[in-house]
Design a protein around this motif. Sequence first.
Motif, PDB file in Angstrom:
ATOM      1  N   PHE A  32      13.885   7.203  16.370  1.00  0.00           N
ATOM      2  CA  PHE A  32      13.919   8.150  15.253  1.00  0.00           C
ATOM      3  C   PHE A  32      15.018   9.199  15.429  1.00  0.00           C
ATOM      4  CE2 PHE A  32       9.783   6.244  15.290  1.00  0.00           C
ATOM      5  CZ  PHE A  32       9.535   6.009  13.942  1.00  0.00           C
ATOM      6  N   ASN A  33      15.912   8.973  16.372  1.00  0.00           N
ATOM      7  CA  ASN A  33      17.007   9.894  16.650  1.00  0.00           C
ATOM      8  C   ASN A  33      17.919  10.013  15.429  1.00  0.00           C
ATOM      9  OD1 ASN A  33      18.494  11.645  18.222  1.00  0.00           O
ATOM     10  ND2 ASN A  33      19.676  10.031  19.199  1.00  0.00           N
ATOM     11  N   CYS A  34      18.425  11.198  15.187  1.00  0.00           N
ATOM     12  CA  CYS A  34      19.364  11.473  14.093  1.00  0.00           C
ATOM     13  C   CYS A  34      18.754  11.272  12.706  1.00  0.00           C
ATOM     14  CB  CYS A  34      20.635  10.626  14.217  1.00  0.00           C
ATOM     15  SG  CYS A  34      21.535  10.946  15.739  1.00  0.00           S
ATOM     16  N   MET A  35      17.435  11.346  12.590  1.00  0.00           N
ATOM     17  CA  MET A  35      16.785  11.197  11.287  1.00  0.00           C
ATOM     18  C   MET A  35      16.148  12.511  10.827  1.00  0.00           C
ATOM     19  SD  MET A  35      14.964   7.452  11.568  1.00  0.00           S
ATOM     20  CE  MET A  35      14.362   7.522   9.886  1.00  0.00           C
ATOM     21  N   LEU A  57       7.822  12.057   2.836  1.00  0.00           N
ATOM     22  CA  LEU A  57       7.557  12.414   4.219  1.00  0.00           C
ATOM     23  C   LEU A  57       6.480  11.472   4.727  1.00  0.00           C
ATOM     24  CD1 LEU A  57       8.404  14.530   6.324  1.00  0.00           C
ATOM     25  CD2 LEU A  57       6.449  15.891   5.614  1.00  0.00           C
ATOM     26  N   TYR A  58       6.689  10.875   5.892  1.00  0.00           N
ATOM     27  CA  TYR A  58       5.734   9.909   6.434  1.00  0.00           C
ATOM     28  C   TYR A  58       5.410  10.289   7.868  1.00  0.00           C
ATOM     29  CZ  TYR A  58       3.469   5.485   7.523  1.00  0.00           C
ATOM     30  OH  TYR A  58       2.553   4.539   7.899  1.00  0.00           O
ATOM     31  N   LEU A  59       4.150  10.127   8.240  1.00  0.00           N
ATOM     32  CA  LEU A  59       3.707  10.430   9.601  1.00  0.00           C
ATOM     33  C   LEU A  59       3.455   9.121  10.348  1.00  0.00           C
ATOM     34  CD1 LEU A  59       2.719  12.369  11.827  1.00  0.00           C
ATOM     35  CD2 LEU A  59       0.460  12.285  10.755  1.00  0.00           C
ATOM     36  N   PHE A  60       4.293   8.868  11.337  1.00  0.00           N
ATOM     37  CA  PHE A  60       4.092   7.734  12.240  1.00  0.00           C
ATOM     38  C   PHE A  60       3.259   8.234  13.416  1.00  0.00           C
ATOM     39  CE2 PHE A  60       8.053   6.571  10.164  1.00  0.00           C
ATOM     40  CZ  PHE A  60       7.980   5.195  10.039  1.00  0.00           C
ATOM     41  N   LYS A  61       2.310   7.420  13.884  1.00  0.00           N
ATOM     42  CA  LYS A  61       1.537   7.762  15.078  1.00  0.00           C
ATOM     43  C   LYS A  61       1.499   6.551  15.993  1.00  0.00           C
ATOM     44  CE  LYS A  61      -1.561  11.381  13.798  1.00  0.00           C
ATOM     45  NZ  LYS A  61      -2.937  11.808  13.892  1.00  0.00           N
ATOM     46  N   GLU A 104       0.828  -1.208   0.000  1.00  0.00           N
ATOM     47  CA  GLU A 104       0.000   0.000   0.000  1.00  0.00           C
ATOM     48  C   GLU A 104       0.866   1.262   0.000  1.00  0.00           C
ATOM     49  OE1 GLU A 104      -2.912  -0.199   3.139  1.00  0.00           O
ATOM     50  OE2 GLU A 104      -3.624  -2.136   2.435  1.00  0.00           O
ATOM     51  N   LEU A 105       1.944   1.252   0.770  1.00  0.00           N
ATOM     52  CA  LEU A 105       2.848   2.401   0.804  1.00  0.00           C
ATOM     53  C   LEU A 105       3.480   2.641  -0.565  1.00  0.00           C
ATOM     54  CD1 LEU A 105       4.601   1.779   4.231  1.00  0.00           C
ATOM     55  CD2 LEU A 105       3.140   3.733   3.666  1.00  0.00           C
ATOM     56  N   ASP A 106       3.871   1.570  -1.243  1.00  0.00           N
ATOM     57  CA  ASP A 106       4.491   1.710  -2.561  1.00  0.00           C
ATOM     58  C   ASP A 106       3.499   2.228  -3.603  1.00  0.00           C
ATOM     59  OD1 ASP A 106       7.096   1.050  -1.880  1.00  0.00           O
ATOM     60  OD2 ASP A 106       6.763  -1.093  -2.190  1.00  0.00           O
ATOM     61  N   LEU A 107       2.235   1.861  -3.459  1.00  0.00           N
ATOM     62  CA  LEU A 107       1.217   2.322  -4.401  1.00  0.00           C
ATOM     63  C   LEU A 107       0.855   3.789  -4.191  1.00  0.00           C
ATOM     64  CD1 LEU A 107      -1.183  -0.758  -4.442  1.00  0.00           C
ATOM     65  CD2 LEU A 107       0.335   0.004  -6.287  1.00  0.00           C
ATOM     66  N   SER A 108       1.005   4.283  -2.966  1.00  0.00           N
ATOM     67  CA  SER A 108       0.530   5.635  -2.650  1.00  0.00           C
ATOM     68  C   SER A 108       1.641   6.668  -2.454  1.00  0.00           C
ATOM     69  CB  SER A 108      -0.361   5.597  -1.407  1.00  0.00           C
ATOM     70  OG  SER A 108       0.378   5.145  -0.290  1.00  0.00           O
ATOM     71  N   GLN A 160      11.267  12.072   6.958  1.00  0.00           N
ATOM     72  CA  GLN A 160      11.537  11.678   5.573  1.00  0.00           C
ATOM     73  C   GLN A 160      12.032  10.235   5.574  1.00  0.00           C
ATOM     74  OE1 GLN A 160      10.990  13.956   3.208  1.00  0.00           O
ATOM     75  NE2 GLN A 160      11.809  12.967   1.409  1.00  0.00           N
ATOM     76  N   MET A 161      11.365   9.387   4.800  1.00  0.00           N
ATOM     77  CA  MET A 161      11.740   7.979   4.731  1.00  0.00           C
ATOM     78  C   MET A 161      12.174   7.637   3.308  1.00  0.00           C
ATOM     79  SD  MET A 161      11.278   7.142   7.862  1.00  0.00           S
ATOM     80  CE  MET A 161      11.330   5.357   7.987  1.00  0.00           C
ATOM     81  N   LYS A 162      13.167   6.757   3.194  1.00  0.00           N
ATOM     82  CA  LYS A 162      13.732   6.417   1.881  1.00  0.00           C
ATOM     83  C   LYS A 162      12.817   5.523   1.055  1.00  0.00           C
ATOM     84  CE  LYS A 162      17.771   5.536   3.967  1.00  0.00           C
ATOM     85  NZ  LYS A 162      19.015   4.900   4.271  1.00  0.00           N
ATOM     86  N   ASN A 163      12.132   4.593   1.744  1.00  0.00           N
ATOM     87  CA  ASN A 163      11.281   3.644   1.022  1.00  0.00           C
ATOM     88  C   ASN A 163      10.339   2.938   1.992  1.00  0.00           C
ATOM     89  OD1 ASN A 163      12.815   1.484   2.251  1.00  0.00           O
ATOM     90  ND2 ASN A 163      14.379   1.806   0.678  1.00  0.00           N
ATOM     91  N   SER A 164       9.447   2.136   1.450  1.00  0.00           N
ATOM     92  CA  SER A 164       8.451   1.450   2.278  1.00  0.00           C
ATOM     93  C   SER A 164       9.091   0.444   3.230  1.00  0.00           C
ATOM     94  CB  SER A 164       7.415   0.761   1.400  1.00  0.00           C
ATOM     95  OG  SER A 164       8.039  -0.177   0.541  1.00  0.00           O
ATOM     96  N   GLN A 165      10.168  -0.194   2.813  1.00  0.00           N
ATOM     97  CA  GLN A 165      10.849  -1.167   3.680  1.00  0.00           C
ATOM     98  C   GLN A 165      11.374  -0.491   4.940  1.00  0.00           C
ATOM     99  OE1 GLN A 165      10.832  -4.468   3.430  1.00  0.00           O
ATOM    100  NE2 GLN A 165      11.903  -4.553   5.382  1.00  0.00           N
ATOM    101  N   GLU A 166      11.892   0.729   4.806  1.00  0.00           N
ATOM    102  CA  GLU A 166      12.402   1.468   5.952  1.00  0.00           C
ATOM    103  C   GLU A 166      11.270   1.767   6.949  1.00  0.00           C
ATOM    104  OE1 GLU A 166      15.698   4.926   6.485  1.00  0.00           O
ATOM    105  OE2 GLU A 166      13.964   5.498   5.270  1.00  0.00           O
ATOM    106  N   ILE A 167      10.077   2.053   6.433  1.00  0.00           N
ATOM    107  CA  ILE A 167       8.918   2.307   7.292  1.00  0.00           C
ATOM    108  C   ILE A 167       8.536   1.032   8.048  1.00  0.00           C
ATOM    109  CG2 ILE A 167       6.444   2.845   7.289  1.00  0.00           C
ATOM    110  CD1 ILE A 167       7.084   4.811   4.961  1.00  0.00           C
TER     111      ILE A 167
END
Length: 94
Positions: free
Chosen positions: A46-49, A25-29, A15-19, A71-78
């Motif tokens: 999330f330190n130093c990111m 930029l990704y919002l984690f909650k 789903e992340l790759d499709l959207s 800011q995330m590089k790709n869906s795998q990182e998320i």
Amino acid sequence: MDKNTEEFYDRLKTELDLSNTWPALYLFKFIVPTENDNVERVEQAFNCMGAVIKTTKSRTGKFTSVSIDVQMKNSQEIVEKYQEVSVIKGIISL
């Protein structure tokens, strides 16, 4: 990791790759029990990111919501971040 958890992360990654177009930029909650060092442990993940982290305690103070814009590089990182913090006792990912 059990089969349901693995399927969840596979579905999330798809789903992340499709959207998204990467990097993005990704919002984690998260919601964590305020006890111990739970909030600090989430923040440390999330330190130093370059993340923008906002915390809000619940009315009773038992729980803290943690919102993280980063800011995330790709869906795998998320997916890996969700897995990293999943070991924190009582954490809920939204």
